[in-house]
Design a protein around this motif. Structure first.
Motif, mmCIF file in Angstrom:
data_model
loop_
_atom_site.group_PDB
_atom_site.id
_atom_site.type_symbol
_atom_site.label_atom_id
_atom_site.label_comp_id
_atom_site.label_asym_id
_atom_site.label_seq_id
_atom_site.Cartn_x
_atom_site.Cartn_y
_atom_site.Cartn_z
ATOM 1 N N GLN A 200 4.826 -9.921 40.220
ATOM 2 C CA GLN A 200 3.712 -9.152 40.765
ATOM 3 C C GLN A 200 3.620 -7.829 40.012
ATOM 4 O O GLN A 200 4.616 -7.108 39.897
ATOM 5 N N LEU A 201 2.455 -7.531 39.476
ATOM 6 C CA LEU A 201 2.261 -6.277 38.736
ATOM 7 C C LEU A 201 2.310 -5.102 39.707
ATOM 8 O O LEU A 201 1.517 -5.032 40.652
ATOM 9 N N VAL A 202 3.241 -4.168 39.476
ATOM 10 C CA VAL A 202 3.420 -3.041 40.403
ATOM 11 C C VAL A 202 3.105 -1.701 39.759
ATOM 12 O O VAL A 202 3.001 -0.687 40.463
ATOM 13 N N PHE A 203 2.982 -1.667 38.438
ATOM 14 C CA PHE A 203 2.675 -0.409 37.750
ATOM 15 C C PHE A 203 2.031 -0.740 36.419
ATOM 16 O O PHE A 203 2.477 -1.644 35.713
ATOM 17 N N GLN A 204 0.958 -0.006 36.089
ATOM 18 C CA GLN A 204 0.353 -0.203 34.787
ATOM 19 C C GLN A 204 -0.492 1.005 34.398
ATOM 20 O O GLN A 204 -1.008 1.720 35.244
ATOM 21 N N ASP A 205 -0.582 1.214 33.105
ATOM 22 C CA ASP A 205 -1.515 2.180 32.540
ATOM 23 C C ASP A 205 -2.002 1.605 31.222
ATOM 24 O O ASP A 205 -1.208 1.354 30.310
ATOM 25 N N GLU A 206 -3.298 1.360 31.147
ATOM 26 C CA GLU A 206 -3.911 0.819 29.931
ATOM 27 C C GLU A 206 -4.406 1.926 29.005
ATOM 28 O O GLU A 206 -4.900 1.645 27.907
ATOM 29 N N GLY A 293 13.086 -5.317 37.675
ATOM 30 C CA GLY A 293 11.727 -5.642 37.268
ATOM 31 C C GLY A 293 11.639 -5.991 35.796
ATOM 32 O O GLY A 293 12.656 -6.012 35.074
ATOM 33 N N TYR A 294 10.438 -6.269 35.383
ATOM 34 C CA TYR A 294 10.162 -6.573 33.976
ATOM 35 C C TYR A 294 9.316 -5.427 33.423
ATOM 36 O O TYR A 294 8.186 -5.198 33.855
ATOM 37 N N PHE A 295 9.889 -4.688 32.475
ATOM 38 C CA PHE A 295 9.273 -3.476 31.933
ATOM 39 C C PHE A 295 8.803 -3.777 30.507
ATOM 40 O O PHE A 295 9.593 -4.224 29.667
ATOM 41 N N ALA A 296 7.539 -3.511 30.228
ATOM 42 C CA ALA A 296 6.998 -3.832 28.907
ATOM 43 C C ALA A 296 6.025 -2.752 28.465
ATOM 44 O O ALA A 296 5.326 -2.144 29.282
ATOM 45 N N ARG A 428 3.352 -1.636 31.382
ATOM 46 C CA ARG A 428 3.231 -2.432 32.597
ATOM 47 C C ARG A 428 4.626 -2.713 33.169
ATOM 48 O O ARG A 428 5.583 -2.899 32.401
ATOM 49 N N VAL A 429 4.691 -2.781 34.476
ATOM 50 C CA VAL A 429 5.927 -3.136 35.174
ATOM 51 C C VAL A 429 5.611 -4.198 36.218
ATOM 52 O O VAL A 429 4.671 -4.029 37.003
ATOM 53 N N TRP A 430 6.374 -5.269 36.199
ATOM 54 C CA TRP A 430 6.265 -6.319 37.188
ATOM 55 C C TRP A 430 7.567 -6.404 37.982
ATOM 56 O O TRP A 430 8.641 -6.089 37.479
#
Length: 432
Positions: A200-206, A293-296, A428-430
């Motif tokens: 589940q995407l919990v953090f993002q900045d494009e 989480g998954y940090f990318a 992005r962080v999931w």
């Protein structure tokens, strides 16, 4: 049990004993000795034994020197083939490779039993009944009730397949795939985690706006006082908000050679930029912290020498270790370093892996970390490059996310370098 039967049993079990030894983390010397002996001798010995049985049926036999040379050569060849096979698919772990080699060794023993020529039965005046089973073949038939060669072959095949699919699931592992043989994916296609979910995407900045979102990011470490630096690395930059900008769909962290007075009483030859999900100052609350989480992030690093771009996680407590370095470029632009730091006897301990050479300044690349409760896995452009399951290495507390462009570590930029830019397309962080 006869001597030959005992030898067959020992050879068949040798690989599984070596696999079990990979779990003995408390005695690394024992683990190293057991697995080394197995890898050097046993797979090849199983194949040579099978060859001896086949040649024996035709009246031939290898002499002792030939058998020894073939044993070592075949062992090394099989080990290399298995390791390269897993490496090319990006799924190498020591335990998984050992499990496959154990299955192959057992399979070789089964083939030897199938092909072994039993001693001729004595002449009997009456009609002979079923010929008694002899040697290894007879022992295996009596012990395991294996009555048909096809059954033995099928069992061997199933052993190999099962080991390849599931070997090494419970072992503590640190594995590395540093080479460039696994094809990287197009960074533009990595919109979701490369690790198995669900996510589940919990953090993002494009970074599609025209300025940095202050609700998501601070522009200094938690010890911000009209700027900041990392004194522990003796870096040359003083971080300032003016060195952070958003334009053309990307975050820009700009380092410029400019004499800058820090509020810590020192003068710095460079000003640079950073962002963090942490605090505006020491007494403030962090914007966002993450536990697992998954940090990318999709990042293009600068080409100039003397820069130290990094994408990493530090504890909310502001005390390191622990520390998770997702991607660092230390004294190079062609090789990325992935590191985990943990406390050990009151000191900083670390293990790291590097991946390269690649033209990282030539475009965007996606660097990621899958932080699970029982494992850490680093990815570069969608391919797993470093994996650690040692419980002592895995953080358990919340951490802040950071991207920064440091200067002068491990050495200062050349005199002809006066500016450098680190670009970030997205972060992005999931979480599960």
């Amino acid at each position: 049990m006869s001597r030959r039967s005992a030898q067959a049993l020992a050879l068949a079990l040798s690989g599984w004993i070596a696999l079990a030894a990979t779990l003995v983390t408390a005695v690394p010397v024992l683990r190293a000795v057991v697995t080394s002996v197995f890898l050097l001798l046993c797979p090849g010995l199983a194949l040579v034994t099978a060859a001896q049985a086949l040649l024996g049926r035709r009246g031939h036999r290898l002499d002792r020197l030939e058998a020894v040379v073939l044993t070592v050569a075949l062992s090394l060849s099989v080990v290399a083939l298995v390791a390269v096979g897993f490496h090319l698919t990006g799924s190498f772990t020591p335990a998984r490779a050992t499990a496959v080699l154990a299955a192959l060794t057992t399979a070789g023993t089964l083939l030897a039993l199938r092909w072994e020529r039993p001693p001729p039965a004595p002449a009997r005046p009456d009609r002979p009944g079923p010929r008694p089973a002899h040697g290894w073949r007879g022992w295996w038939r009596r012990r395991w009730n294996v009555k048909r060669p096809a059954a033995r072959s099928g069992a061997a095949a199933l052993l190999v397949l099962a080991a390849a699919c599931g070997g090494g699931g419970g072992a503590t592992e640190v594995w590395h795939t540093p080479g460039a043989t696994v094809a990287a994916k197009d960074p533009g296609s990595l919109a979701s985690p490369a690790a198995p979910g669900p996510w589940q995407l919990v953090f993002q900045d494009e970074f599609d706006a025209t300025s940095l979102n202050p609700a998501l990011w601070a522009t200094c470490y938690d010890w911000n006082n009209a700027g900041c630096t990392n004194a522990g690395n003796h870096e040359l930059e003083w971080y300032l908000p003016g060195q952070v900008s958003v334009s053309s769909g990307a975050l820009n962290l700009s380092a410029v050679r400019r004499t800058t007075a820090g509020t810590d009483g020192h003068v710095y030859p460079w000003a640079s930029g950073m962002v963090t999900t942490g605090r505006d100052n020491w007494d403030a609350a962090p914007r966002r912290t993450f536990t697992g989480g998954y940090f990318a992030a999709s990042i293009q690093i600068p080409a100039q020498a003397g820069m130290f771009p990094a994408f990493w996680l530090m504890p909310q407590t502001r005390e390191t270790p622990p520390e998770l370095d997702i991607a660092e470029f230390i004294g190079t632009t062609s090789t990325v370093q992935m590191t985990v730091h943990w406390p050990e006897n009151g000191k900083n301990a670390a293990t790291a892996e590097t991946y390269g050479p690649q033209d990282f300044p030539g475009g965007y690349h996606v660097f990621a970390l899958d932080w699970e409760k029982d494992s850490l896995t680093w990815y570069v452009d969608g391919v797993a490059r470093f994996h650690d399951t040692d419980p002592a290495h895995i953080p358990t507390g919340p951490m802040e996310l950071l991207l920064n462009l440091a200067v002068g570590y491990p050495k200062a930029p050349p005199d002809d370098v006066s500016v450098a830019n680190m670009k970030v397309d997205w972060v992005r962080v999931w979480q599960h």
